[in-house]
Write a protein that holds these residues in place. Structure first.
Motif, PDB file in Angstrom:
ATOM      1  N   GLN A  46       0.694  -1.230   0.024  1.00  0.00           N
ATOM      2  CA  GLN A  46       0.238  -0.011   0.061  1.00  0.00           C
ATOM      3  C   GLN A  46       0.783   1.459  -0.120  1.00  0.00           C
ATOM      4  OE1 GLN A  46      -2.624  -0.767   3.475  1.00  0.00           O
ATOM      5  NE2 GLN A  46      -3.460  -2.604   2.509  1.00  0.00           N
ATOM      6  N   TRP A  47       2.053   1.483   0.830  1.00  0.00           N
ATOM      7  CA  TRP A  47       2.802   2.323   0.671  1.00  0.00           C
ATOM      8  C   TRP A  47       3.314   2.498  -0.650  1.00  0.00           C
ATOM      9  CZ3 TRP A  47       7.727   3.612  -0.960  1.00  0.00           C
ATOM     10  CH2 TRP A  47       8.391   4.795  -0.674  1.00  0.00           C
ATOM     11  N   THR A  48       3.975   1.261  -1.430  1.00  0.00           N
ATOM     12  CA  THR A  48       4.510   1.519  -2.656  1.00  0.00           C
ATOM     13  C   THR A  48       3.292   2.287  -3.723  1.00  0.00           C
ATOM     14  OG1 THR A  48       5.735  -0.401  -2.431  1.00  0.00           O
ATOM     15  CG2 THR A  48       5.351   0.201  -4.616  1.00  0.00           C
ATOM     16  N   GLY A  49       2.111   1.898  -3.631  1.00  0.00           N
ATOM     17  CA  GLY A  49       1.120   2.446  -4.251  1.00  0.00           C
ATOM     18  C   GLY A  49       0.899   4.004  -4.059  1.00  0.00           C
ATOM     19  N   MET A 108      -5.431  15.106   2.429  1.00  0.00           N
ATOM     20  CA  MET A 108      -6.189  14.108   2.936  1.00  0.00           C
ATOM     21  C   MET A 108      -5.448  12.978   3.663  1.00  0.00           C
ATOM     22  SD  MET A 108      -9.166  14.644   1.432  1.00  0.00           S
ATOM     23  CE  MET A 108     -10.081  13.026   1.105  1.00  0.00           C
ATOM     24  N   LEU A 109      -4.305  13.035   3.880  1.00  0.00           N
ATOM     25  CA  LEU A 109      -3.384  12.388   4.539  1.00  0.00           C
ATOM     26  C   LEU A 109      -3.093  13.057   6.188  1.00  0.00           C
ATOM     27  CD1 LEU A 109      -1.855   9.704   3.988  1.00  0.00           C
ATOM     28  CD2 LEU A 109       0.319  11.089   3.419  1.00  0.00           C
ATOM     29  N   THR A 110      -4.117  13.367   6.526  1.00  0.00           N
ATOM     30  CA  THR A 110      -3.990  14.035   7.927  1.00  0.00           C
ATOM     31  C   THR A 110      -4.941  13.626   8.979  1.00  0.00           C
ATOM     32  OG1 THR A 110      -5.226  16.031   7.295  1.00  0.00           O
ATOM     33  CG2 THR A 110      -2.877  16.252   7.063  1.00  0.00           C
ATOM     34  N   PRO A 111      -4.611  13.449  10.292  1.00  0.00           N
ATOM     35  CA  PRO A 111      -5.478  13.165  11.108  1.00  0.00           C
ATOM     36  C   PRO A 111      -6.708  14.094  11.401  1.00  0.00           C
ATOM     37  CG  PRO A 111      -3.627  14.080  12.271  1.00  0.00           C
ATOM     38  CD  PRO A 111      -3.262  14.090  10.690  1.00  0.00           C
ATOM     39  N   LEU A 140      -7.117   9.609   2.542  1.00  0.00           N
ATOM     40  CA  LEU A 140      -6.617   9.009   1.522  1.00  0.00           C
ATOM     41  C   LEU A 140      -6.285   7.808   1.516  1.00  0.00           C
ATOM     42  CD1 LEU A 140      -5.294  10.117  -1.374  1.00  0.00           C
ATOM     43  CD2 LEU A 140      -2.910  10.361  -0.035  1.00  0.00           C
ATOM     44  N   LEU A 141      -6.343   7.010   2.728  1.00  0.00           N
ATOM     45  CA  LEU A 141      -5.813   6.028   3.049  1.00  0.00           C
ATOM     46  C   LEU A 141      -7.137   4.728   3.297  1.00  0.00           C
ATOM     47  CD1 LEU A 141      -2.919   6.444   4.866  1.00  0.00           C
ATOM     48  CD2 LEU A 141      -2.967   5.906   2.561  1.00  0.00           C
ATOM     49  N   ASP A 142      -8.248   5.287   2.891  1.00  0.00           N
ATOM     50  CA  ASP A 142      -9.468   4.549   3.400  1.00  0.00           C
ATOM     51  C   ASP A 142      -9.505   3.005   2.614  1.00  0.00           C
ATOM     52  OD1 ASP A 142     -10.929   6.605   4.802  1.00  0.00           O
ATOM     53  OD2 ASP A 142     -12.357   7.031   3.092  1.00  0.00           O
ATOM     54  N   ARG A 143      -8.945   2.997   1.844  1.00  0.00           N
ATOM     55  CA  ARG A 143      -8.741   1.603   1.133  1.00  0.00           C
ATOM     56  C   ARG A 143      -7.475   0.831   1.474  1.00  0.00           C
ATOM     57  NH1 ARG A 143     -11.881   2.359  -4.685  1.00  0.00           N
ATOM     58  NH2 ARG A 143     -13.945   3.008  -3.896  1.00  0.00           N
ATOM     59  N   SER A 144      -6.757   1.381   2.390  1.00  0.00           N
ATOM     60  CA  SER A 144      -5.386   0.903   2.651  1.00  0.00           C
ATOM     61  C   SER A 144      -5.286   0.849   4.079  1.00  0.00           C
ATOM     62  CB  SER A 144      -4.339   2.014   2.187  1.00  0.00           C
ATOM     63  OG  SER A 144      -4.352   2.127   0.643  1.00  0.00           O
ATOM     64  N   PRO A 145      -6.133  -0.235   4.692  1.00  0.00           N
ATOM     65  CA  PRO A 145      -6.106  -0.203   6.261  1.00  0.00           C
ATOM     66  C   PRO A 145      -4.877  -0.383   6.848  1.00  0.00           C
ATOM     67  CG  PRO A 145      -7.192  -2.183   5.315  1.00  0.00           C
ATOM     68  CD  PRO A 145      -6.963  -1.286   3.979  1.00  0.00           C
ATOM     69  N   GLY A 151      -3.050   2.450   9.515  1.00  0.00           N
ATOM     70  CA  GLY A 151      -2.493   2.165  10.925  1.00  0.00           C
ATOM     71  C   GLY A 151      -1.123   2.501  11.188  1.00  0.00           C
ATOM     72  N   LEU A 152      -0.412   2.263  10.245  1.00  0.00           N
ATOM     73  CA  LEU A 152       1.227   2.782  10.471  1.00  0.00           C
ATOM     74  C   LEU A 152       1.266   4.289  10.182  1.00  0.00           C
ATOM     75  CD1 LEU A 152       4.106   1.044   8.463  1.00  0.00           C
ATOM     76  CD2 LEU A 152       3.866   3.483   8.780  1.00  0.00           C
ATOM     77  N   VAL A 153       0.774   5.108   9.297  1.00  0.00           N
ATOM     78  CA  VAL A 153       0.546   6.346   9.380  1.00  0.00           C
ATOM     79  C   VAL A 153       0.108   6.881  10.605  1.00  0.00           C
ATOM     80  CG1 VAL A 153      -0.264   8.471   8.085  1.00  0.00           C
ATOM     81  CG2 VAL A 153       0.518   6.430   6.815  1.00  0.00           C
ATOM     82  N   ALA A 154      -1.031   6.523  11.117  1.00  0.00           N
ATOM     83  CA  ALA A 154      -1.594   6.851  12.359  1.00  0.00           C
ATOM     84  C   ALA A 154      -0.717   6.982  13.482  1.00  0.00           C
ATOM     85  CB  ALA A 154      -3.007   6.279  12.395  1.00  0.00           C
ATOM     86  N   ALA A 155       0.036   5.861  13.388  1.00  0.00           N
ATOM     87  CA  ALA A 155       0.736   5.581  14.477  1.00  0.00           C
ATOM     88  C   ALA A 155       2.151   6.576  14.368  1.00  0.00           C
ATOM     89  CB  ALA A 155       1.419   4.392  14.737  1.00  0.00           C
ATOM     90  N   GLY A 156       2.553   6.877  13.117  1.00  0.00           N
ATOM     91  CA  GLY A 156       3.667   7.539  12.837  1.00  0.00           C
ATOM     92  C   GLY A 156       3.543   9.250  12.592  1.00  0.00           C
ATOM     93  N   TYR A 157       2.306   9.534  12.147  1.00  0.00           N
ATOM     94  CA  TYR A 157       1.962  10.742  11.623  1.00  0.00           C
ATOM     95  C   TYR A 157       2.906  11.987  12.643  1.00  0.00           C
ATOM     96  CZ  TYR A 157      -0.056  14.638   9.339  1.00  0.00           C
ATOM     97  OH  TYR A 157      -0.438  15.788   8.713  1.00  0.00           O
ATOM     98  N   ARG A 158       2.601  12.033  13.681  1.00  0.00           N
ATOM     99  CA  ARG A 158       3.111  13.170  14.436  1.00  0.00           C
ATOM    100  C   ARG A 158       4.408  13.271  14.429  1.00  0.00           C
ATOM    101  NH1 ARG A 158       2.567  13.793  20.908  1.00  0.00           N
ATOM    102  NH2 ARG A 158       3.767  15.778  21.097  1.00  0.00           N
ATOM    103  N   GLU A 159       5.247  12.201  14.505  1.00  0.00           N
ATOM    104  CA  GLU A 159       6.683  12.328  14.295  1.00  0.00           C
ATOM    105  C   GLU A 159       7.379  12.567  12.935  1.00  0.00           C
ATOM    106  OE1 GLU A 159      10.836   9.859  16.090  1.00  0.00           O
ATOM    107  OE2 GLU A 159       8.622   9.002  16.399  1.00  0.00           O
ATOM    108  N   ALA A 160       6.520  11.924  11.969  1.00  0.00           N
ATOM    109  CA  ALA A 160       6.867  12.264  10.682  1.00  0.00           C
ATOM    110  C   ALA A 160       6.664  13.640  10.112  1.00  0.00           C
ATOM    111  CB  ALA A 160       5.842  11.467   9.699  1.00  0.00           C
TER     112      ALA A 160
END
Length: 201
Positions: free
Chosen positions: A63-66, A84-87, A92-97, A101-110
């Motif tokens: 999903q990351w590659t896509g 669309m990639l923000t909390p 943007l990730l509705d079809r990439s569960p 989950g990974l983006v939600a966990a790392g978004y703040r630090e990223a």
């Protein structure tokens, strides 16, 4: 964003916050997607975060590659992807569960990393940005002198990524993508711009 231009031509040089954010997630999760072209790790290097690595299963990597390909090929515009990639929704990730989950966990630090390591957009870089903005215009003037005429009408885009090495790519959408290290090497950057712009000037 930096702009250079003449009467009939324009060059825009900018970084990509969303591309840097996505690359941060790749590096922090220890993902090794099969990309063509291969994109080096971020610089400064991002250590692997065990909590994110635990979420980086093959589905998340695919999903990351896509997502990366959509950004790389210009099918996803920067402003849209950022919105669309923000909390909290990560729409943007509705079809990439798994990736969601990974983006939600790392978004703040990223987000923090990308805001403090932007090659052009970060604060305190006005002197460097001014120097950078001169290079594209200088390359066009040099080519005009060599050709003995004014530049043709053209628009050209340059994206700067904070990745390791003096590397560059011509993207499928026609833009030039360069590493920050290459951009900061004035002589190498001027030589590259001379070669790339010679086909459009």
């Amino acid at each position: 964003m930096q702009r250079a231009g003449g009467g009939s031509w324009r060059i825009e040089m900018d970084d990509s916050q969303v591309m840097a954010l996505v690359l941060w997630l790749r590096d922090a999760a220890g993902m090794t997607p099969d990309l063509d072209p291969a994109i080096p790790p971020l610089e400064p290097a991002v250590p692997v975060v065990p909590e994110l690595a635990a979420l980086a299963d093959p589905h998340a990597t695919a999903q990351w590659t896509g997502l990366w390909l959509g950004l790389w090929e210009g099918r996803l515009e920067e402003w849209f992807a950022l919105r669309m990639l923000t909390p909290p929704g990560f729409e943007l990730l509705d079809r990439s569960p798994e990736l969601r989950g990974l983006v939600a966990a790392g978004y703040r630090e990223a987000s923090h990393w990308t805001s403090t390591h932007r090659p052009i957009g970060r604060g305190g870089s006005s002197g460097r940005a001014l120097a950078m903005s001169k290079e594209p215009g200088a390359a066009v003037k040099q080519l005009e002198g060599e050709l003995g005429r004014r530049a043709n009408d053209f628009e050209f885009a340059i994206k700067v990524l904070p990745v390791a090495g003096r590397v560059f790519w011509l993207g499928p959408d026609g833009r030039l993508v360069v590493s920050e290290t290459l951009m900061r090497d004035g002589r190498a950057f001027r030589a590259l711009l001379h070669d790339v712009l010679s086909g459009v000037v």
